[in-house]
Motif scaffolding. Structure first.
Motif, PDB file in Angstrom:
ATOM      1  N   GLN A  52      16.754  37.540  52.927  1.00 54.78           N
ATOM      2  CA  GLN A  52      15.468  37.413  53.610  1.00 54.78           C
ATOM      3  C   GLN A  52      14.872  36.027  53.437  1.00 54.78           C
ATOM      4  OE1 GLN A  52      13.414  40.804  51.944  1.00 54.78           O
ATOM      5  NE2 GLN A  52      13.840  42.035  53.766  1.00 54.78           N
ATOM      6  N   ALA A  53      15.078  35.407  52.284  1.00 59.23           N
ATOM      7  CA  ALA A  53      14.554  34.063  52.088  1.00 59.23           C
ATOM      8  C   ALA A  53      15.231  33.067  53.024  1.00 59.23           C
ATOM      9  CB  ALA A  53      14.742  33.627  50.637  1.00 59.23           C
ATOM     10  N   VAL A  54      16.539  33.199  53.193  1.00 55.54           N
ATOM     11  CA  VAL A  54      17.265  32.328  54.112  1.00 55.54           C
ATOM     12  C   VAL A  54      16.715  32.506  55.527  1.00 55.54           C
ATOM     13  CG1 VAL A  54      19.494  31.879  55.196  1.00 55.54           C
ATOM     14  CG2 VAL A  54      19.366  32.240  52.736  1.00 55.54           C
ATOM     15  N   ALA A  55      16.505  33.753  55.936  1.00 53.63           N
ATOM     16  CA  ALA A  55      16.002  34.018  57.280  1.00 53.63           C
ATOM     17  C   ALA A  55      14.570  33.526  57.460  1.00 53.63           C
ATOM     18  CB  ALA A  55      16.075  35.517  57.576  1.00 53.63           C
ATOM     19  N   ALA A  56      13.719  33.748  56.444  1.00 57.92           N
ATOM     20  CA  ALA A  56      12.322  33.337  56.561  1.00 57.92           C
ATOM     21  C   ALA A  56      12.190  31.823  56.660  1.00 57.92           C
ATOM     22  CB  ALA A  56      11.516  33.857  55.368  1.00 57.92           C
ATOM     23  N   LEU A 102       4.406  38.813  51.695  1.00 59.04           N
ATOM     24  CA  LEU A 102       5.595  38.263  51.061  1.00 59.04           C
ATOM     25  C   LEU A 102       6.377  37.374  52.020  1.00 59.04           C
ATOM     26  CD1 LEU A 102       7.423  38.067  48.647  1.00 59.04           C
ATOM     27  CD2 LEU A 102       8.563  40.164  49.381  1.00 59.04           C
ATOM     28  N   THR A 103       6.463  37.787  53.289  1.00 57.08           N
ATOM     29  CA  THR A 103       7.156  36.957  54.279  1.00 57.08           C
ATOM     30  C   THR A 103       6.457  35.616  54.430  1.00 57.08           C
ATOM     31  OG1 THR A 103       7.885  38.939  55.481  1.00 57.08           O
ATOM     32  CG2 THR A 103       7.990  36.849  56.661  1.00 57.08           C
ATOM     33  N   SER A 104       5.123  35.614  54.447  1.00 57.29           N
ATOM     34  CA  SER A 104       4.386  34.361  54.532  1.00 57.29           C
ATOM     35  C   SER A 104       4.587  33.513  53.276  1.00 57.29           C
ATOM     36  CB  SER A 104       2.891  34.650  54.727  1.00 57.29           C
ATOM     37  OG  SER A 104       2.659  35.277  55.976  1.00 57.29           O
ATOM     38  N   ALA A 105       4.647  34.165  52.103  1.00 57.17           N
ATOM     39  CA  ALA A 105       4.862  33.430  50.866  1.00 57.17           C
ATOM     40  C   ALA A 105       6.246  32.793  50.827  1.00 57.17           C
ATOM     41  CB  ALA A 105       4.680  34.362  49.662  1.00 57.17           C
ATOM     42  N   LEU A 106       7.246  33.483  51.394  1.00 58.81           N
ATOM     43  CA  LEU A 106       8.586  32.928  51.436  1.00 58.81           C
ATOM     44  C   LEU A 106       8.650  31.672  52.290  1.00 58.81           C
ATOM     45  CD1 LEU A 106      10.770  36.145  51.878  1.00 58.81           C
ATOM     46  CD2 LEU A 106      10.840  34.567  49.953  1.00 58.81           C
TER      47      LEU A 106
END
Length: 296
Positions: free
Chosen positions: A18-22, A206-210
């Motif tokens: 998910q971090a790679v995608a975000a 969390l998505t915004s934080a990533l």
């Protein structure tokens, strides 16, 4: 405890994907809560694979929460940072220092102590007032995300991470407060709404934080938010206990496991070299980015 650890493995592995995608997704408005960012991330196959692992992890988490105290499950979920560190080291060639390998060992030791000391889950059903309180906390998490959009730097990262952690903590507590899954019972139970709102808000923050700011700071805030508060609710209001005479070992194991997780907060922010080719809407470039890793 096996289900709790399995959940941590799923969450920790999903964080890498998910971090790679975000990070490969085009930025949006700059707000702390950006639903459009989540929609853009959903176009990335890595993010979808991470969500599938999150779904499996959630099912394992539910099973664990039905048989273990919240403090034990929460500490195990915080240990997903150790999983993320190991996955990043093995698959993404991120180098861990000796101190970080030591922190992984500390997390494992803390979980072992918790496993020895944990009793059965509490059998208190939770009051109606507690259900409404959890719903109020879930709504407040959304409000915190809106406020975070006006902050800068580390303050915004900390607010996003703490908000995400509180949202995940609401999920941990409300799983215990949903005592019937019939449609009528769910519609009448404020905890069911709290679970949906809290989980959704946590993913948004969390998505915004990533994608923005210091994810290391956000990760530390999230670990605190998803462990301490839910553990206290479980002990004070839901009747969670330890094995007789081993309360001290449970407290020590909880502190050790969470402290080890905080020491790994840069996973959170592990540098990962990934070739990005047309990765996100409006990106249209090929290159190498420094991506940051954390649980989804």
């Amino acid at each position: 405890m096996i289900c709790a650890l399995g959940s941590a493995v799923c969450f920790g592995t999903a964080s890498v994907l998910q971090a790679v995608a975000a990070r490969a997704t085009a930025p949006g408005t700059g707000s702390g809560v950006d639903p459009a960012l989540l929609l853009r991330a959903l176009r990335q196959w890595r993010y979808l694979a991470g969500l599938a692992l999150d779904g499996l992890g959630f099912l394992l988490q539910v099973v664990a929460l039905r048989s273990l105290p919240i403090y034990a499950v929460g500490a195990a979920l915080a240990a997903s940072l150790a999983v993320t560190a190991v996955v990043a080291a093995r698959l993404l060639r991120v180098r861990l220092s000796g101190v970080e390998w030591g922190a992984v060992a500390v997390v494992c030791a803390g979980l072992a102590m918790l496993g020895l000391a944990s009793g059965d889950e509490g059998h208190h059903g939770g009051s109606t007032a507690l259900r409404f309180v959890m719903l109020g906390v879930a709504v407040a998490v959304l409000g915190l995300g809106a406020v975070a959009g006006r902050l800068r730097g580390r303050a915004r990262a900390l607010a996003l991470g703490l908000g995400a952690g509180c949202g995940f903590g609401v999920v941990e507590v409300t799983v215990r407060l949903v005592d019937s899954v019939t449609p009528k019972a769910l519609l009448m139970n404020p905890a069911a709404y709290a679970l949906l709102v809290g989980g959704g808000a946590a993913f948004l923050l969390l998505t915004s934080a990533l994608q923005r700011g210091s994810v290391t700071v956000a990760t530390a805030g999230m670990v605190v938010g998803e462990t301490i508060g839910p553990a206290l609710v479980g002990v004070v209001w839901l009747g969670d206990r330890t094995r007789e005479g081993l309360g001290w070992l449970a407290v020590l194991g909880f502190v050790v496991a969470v402290s080890g997780a905080l020491a790994l907060a840069r996973f959170g922010e592990a540098p990962v070299a990934v070739a990005v080719e047309g990765a996100g809407e409006g990106v249209g470039v090929r290159g190498v980015r420094r991506l940051r890793v954390r649980r989804g």
